[in-house]
Design an enzyme around this catalytic site. Structure first.
Site, PDB file in Angstrom:
ATOM      1  N   ARG A   1       0.851  -1.195   0.000  1.00  0.00           N
ATOM      2  CA  ARG A   1       0.000   0.000   0.000  1.00  0.00           C
ATOM      3  C   ARG A   1       0.881   1.237   0.000  1.00  0.00           C
ATOM      4  O   ARG A   1       1.491   1.581   1.018  1.00  0.00           O
ATOM      5  CB  ARG A   1      -0.933   0.016   1.212  1.00  0.00           C
ATOM      6  CG  ARG A   1      -1.766   1.300   1.288  1.00  0.00           C
ATOM      7  CD  ARG A   1      -3.013   1.189   2.129  1.00  0.00           C
ATOM      8  NE  ARG A   1      -2.754   1.059   3.555  1.00  0.00           N
ATOM      9  CZ  ARG A   1      -3.700   1.179   4.497  1.00  0.00           C
ATOM     10  NH1 ARG A   1      -4.953   1.422   4.150  1.00  0.00           N
ATOM     11  NH2 ARG A   1      -3.397   1.038   5.770  1.00  0.00           N
ATOM     12  N   ASP A  39      -4.172   3.274  14.234  1.00  0.00           N
ATOM     13  CA  ASP A  39      -3.302   3.793  13.195  1.00  0.00           C
ATOM     14  C   ASP A  39      -3.775   5.196  12.849  1.00  0.00           C
ATOM     15  O   ASP A  39      -4.601   5.774  13.567  1.00  0.00           O
ATOM     16  CB  ASP A  39      -3.234   2.867  11.977  1.00  0.00           C
ATOM     17  CG  ASP A  39      -4.565   2.755  11.226  1.00  0.00           C
ATOM     18  OD1 ASP A  39      -5.520   3.492  11.562  1.00  0.00           O
ATOM     19  OD2 ASP A  39      -4.640   1.937  10.298  1.00  0.00           O
TER      20      ASP A  39
END
Length: 553
Positions: free
Chosen positions: A166, A455
């Protein structure tokens, strides 16, 4: 007299161990070509995002596009689908790309590993280039690590997960690489093009030779034109390296509210490179709050823990995603439950396993082909739920969900939420955001806080809720009005209670949280000002830069 042309892409960050293996002249030349070809279009897309946000703030609601209705109504087209090693994706583990976490992911037993250079990575220059070194070694089955305490880590699994990288989203920059376009304008490099370009250049052929391929998760897309830009990047890159068209496979995270209204169109634009869509739940919630934060108290979100996957607007989003994917031959991948086990607290672990079991059971029953976990200890419980539904098959692509009908009103149905905001919910958002940002500033982008995996996306929810509650003069269930003064006092209290240690960044974290949650202006992402002010290292001396420069083309 011959003169050396001024370089147009140069490394301004410090050097590090094995950086020369990643920042080669040839690799940087490829990254420069990507910028020459696509940096201008990237800038146009980001400007269009601003216009879209302003329209929503001024009262316009999202809708399914009338101008692309022919794409949605044509039931004949399909996406490329799974590449080699992507056929079975029932359990994917996510995590950053430092060496220890890379080895843990490769040993995990998951079907795929989302190697995250975005929300789970604090984008220090060391993390970005060091992550590329980890990936270089992981692809070649040669990665090892010895911790500062002397503990040795190595890959021992007979079969390792398929790697899906990613890169950073279109909105993020890489300030340790300076790009000068052909007109002479200088700007930071695109984080997306740097992350993609370096990984693809170094690893695409090696991956193909090993029976897999260069696979990517695409974050933060807002519409099909941004997907078209990625597809053009893929086509250009395959041609540049002499790789067959369609070798790249991408899975798009539907993690922004506008993208939920263009799922078919996003698949269509990427159809020759597309493997599927993912329900990126945490960023999706953040995107909703961000777009509707100023639209009145009817759009106020309750405590974060009350925004579950079973509330109406989240059910509409996930059901539409599965239906859209399976109609086009694309994988539908579920999102990440934030609960994680705690080896020191058996009750916490039991509760986490039960929460994850229920989450994955629902996804499997809804038709998802696989899902994410954030911890190796959750893989078995997630796999069991998908095994029970798949019954030996690799996926559920043949499961027709044409019975699902989702309207724009259902996707936007926040008004039906019970508006429970509690004093503890306000306090928890302050505490979580402060502690996460402090960790991020020290270079750790995925961190366990109060037995949840946090996160950047979950931190964004926390701070955007604080901003919205203040702006909408929300009153908690206990009768407390949420004000700047209240949140500021809670922040000071959390700062005083924080466990201070040598090298901690709590003071800087508090400064950032004040800026992104307490000021009139709402920064679109907290990581943008935090990165610019705290993670960018000063340019190195020309002597160090010299070997990294690229001459003007």
């Amino acid at each position: 007299m011959n003169t050396i042309p001024e370089p147009r892409l140069k490394v301004t960050g410090p050097t590090g161990d094995r950086f020369d293996e990643i920042l080669t002249r040839e690799a940087l030349e490829f990254v420069l070509r990507l910028h020459d070809q696509f940096a201008g279009r990237r800038h146009e897309r980001l400007l269009a995002r601003m216009d879209g946000r302003k329209a929503v703030e001024n009262g316009r609601d999202f809708r399914f596009l009338s101008e692309t209705s022919a794409i949605r109504e044509d039931r004949t087209w399909r996406v490329a689908g799974a590449g080699p090693g992507l056929e079975d994706r029932r359990v994917e583990i996510t995590g950053p790309t430092d060496r220890k976490m890379t080895i843990n992911a490769l040993n995990s037993g998951a079907n795929a590993w989302l190697a995250d250079l975005e929300d789970a990575t604090s984008p220090t220059w060391q993390n970005i280039v060091g992550g590329q070194v980890s990936l270089l070694d992981a692809v070649r089955d040669r990665i090892e690590y010895t911790s500062p305490e002397g503990k040795e880590y190595a890959v021992t699994a007979e079969s390792t997960p398929t790697i899906i990288v990613r890169p950073r989203g279109w909105h993020l920059v890489e300030k340790h690489l300076s790009y000068t376009d052909r007109s002479g304008q200088q700007r930071p490099a695109s984080g997306s093009l740097v992350d993609f370009g370096l990984y693809f250049f170094h690893n695409a052929r090696e991956l193909i030779n090993r029976g897999r391929g260069p696979y990517f998760y695409l974050p933060k897309l807002e519409n099909h034109l941004e997907a078209r830009l990625w597809d053009d990047v893929f086509t250009f890159s395959e041609l540049a390296l002499g790789i067959d068209h369609g070798t790249i496979r991408a899975t798009v995270l539907i993690e922004t509210l506008p993208a939920a209204f263009e799922m078919d169109e996003i698949l269509y634009e990427l159809r020759e490179h597309c493997a599927g869509l993912n329900a990126g739940r945490w960023d999706y919630i953040f995107s909703f709050i961000k777009h509707y934060r100023s639209r009145g108290p009817q759009y106020v979100f309750p405590n974060r823990d009350r925004i579950t996957m079973t509330v109406p607007f989240m059910r509409a989003y996930t059901e539409l995603l599965v239906r859209t994917c399976h109609a086009r031959g694309a994988h539908a991948i579920g999102g990440m439950s934030a609960f994680i086990p705690n080896s020191r607290e058996p009750e916490v672990t039991a509760r986490a396993l039960e929460k994850v079991r229920a989450d994955k059971s629902r996804e499997a029953a809804d038709g998802f082909d696989g899902s994410w976990v954030a911890h190796p200890g959750l893989i078995d419980v997630a796999r069991a739920e998908f095994d029970a539904v798949l019954d030996g098959a690799a996926n559920q692509l043949d499961r027709d969900r044409s019975d699902v009908e989702v309207t724009a009103a259902q996707l936007l149905d926040v008004r039906s939420l019970e508006k429970h905001v509690t004093d503890e919910g306000v306090r928890a958002n302050v505490s979580v955001a402060l502690r996460y940002i402090e960790s991020w500033l020290r270079g750790v982008g995925a961190v366990a806080i109060d037995n949840l995996m946090e996160d950047a996306a979950t931190a964004e929810i926390s701070r955007s809720q604080l901003w919205q509650w203040i702006a909408q003069e929300t009153v908690t269930d206990s009768g407390t009005r949420v004000t700047r003064g209240l949140v500021g006092a809670l922040l000071e209290g959390a700062l005083s209670d924080a466990p201070r240690f040598e090298g901690d960044r709590f003071s800087a974290a508090a400064e950032i949280l004040r800026r992104v949650a307490l000021e009139d202006e709402f920064p679109t992402f907290l990581t943008i000002p935090a990165y610019a002010h705290h993670l960018c290292e000063r340019p190195v001396a020309p002597r160090v830069e010299r070997e990294a420069h690229l001459a003007a083309a």
